[in-house]
Design a protein around this motif. Structure first.
Motif, PDB file in Angstrom:
ATOM      1  N   LEU A  46      -4.997   7.521  -0.924  1.00 28.05           N
ATOM      2  CA  LEU A  46      -6.254   7.123  -0.296  1.00 28.05           C
ATOM      3  C   LEU A  46      -7.144   8.346  -0.112  1.00 28.05           C
ATOM      4  O   LEU A  46      -6.698   9.382   0.391  1.00 28.05           O
TER       5      LEU A  46
ATOM      6  N   THR B  52      -4.294  -2.710  -9.071  1.00 31.80           N
ATOM      7  CA  THR B  52      -4.835  -3.118  -7.771  1.00 31.80           C
ATOM      8  C   THR B  52      -4.874  -4.622  -7.541  1.00 31.80           C
ATOM      9  O   THR B  52      -5.282  -5.063  -6.475  1.00 31.80           O
TER      10      THR B  52
ATOM     11  N   MET C  39       0.807  -1.226   0.000  1.00 34.60           N
ATOM     12  CA  MET C  39       0.000   0.000   0.000  1.00 34.60           C
ATOM     13  C   MET C  39       0.843   1.280   0.000  1.00 34.60           C
ATOM     14  O   MET C  39       0.298   2.364  -0.151  1.00 34.60           O
TER      15      MET C  39
ATOM     16  N   VAL D  31      -8.938   3.644  -2.832  1.00 32.43           N
ATOM     17  CA  VAL D  31      -7.670   3.903  -3.497  1.00 32.43           C
ATOM     18  C   VAL D  31      -7.976   4.672  -4.778  1.00 32.43           C
ATOM     19  O   VAL D  31      -8.862   4.286  -5.550  1.00 32.43           O
TER      20      VAL D  31
ATOM     21  N   ILE E 162      -7.401  -4.209  -0.845  1.00 31.92           N
ATOM     22  CA  ILE E 162      -8.373  -3.110  -0.827  1.00 31.92           C
ATOM     23  C   ILE E 162      -9.787  -3.615  -1.063  1.00 31.92           C
ATOM     24  O   ILE E 162      -9.991  -4.714  -1.592  1.00 31.92           O
TER      25      ILE E 162
END
Length: 105
Positions: A24, A75, A19, A50, A80
């Motif tokens: 964010l 991703t 991350m 995100v 997430i």
């Protein structure tokens, strides 16, 4: 997929390695006002998502949640549950323009 307004950002100095470097943002989901059918109304819930598209505070965005949030190259390996996948230019429903980024402040 749903619409949301970006309301702020989240800073986390300690997080899992995957991350690091991820932007964010806090977002409030929106729905079409059932009575007027001419505005977008917040649902009163806040999510952290995100940002994959460079969204900014106040913008209306498209969000995916759950496993769909992990279906992009960026991703696929992130832990997430929500991702911003698009910036909204216009929303029309019931024959009316409900939102336009060019006329919203």
């Amino acid at each position: 997929m749903f619409l949301a307004r970006v309301t702020g950002s989240v800073v986390s100095t300690h997080k899992v390695e995957s991350m690091v470097g991820q932007k964010l943002l806090t977002v409030d989901p929106l729905r079409i006002d059932a009575t007027l059918q001419a505005t977008l109304k917040p649902l009163g819930r806040t999510f952290i998502a995100v940002d994959l598209v460079g969204a900014g505070e106040g913008q209306i965005v498209m969000i995916v949640q759950g496993s769909s949030a992990r279906m992009t190259d960026e991703t696929a390996k992130l832990p997430i549950d929500a991702a911003i996948i698009g910036l909204v230019n216009e929303v029309s429903a019931h024959g009316k323009e409900i939102y336009s980024s060019s006329t919203s402040a």
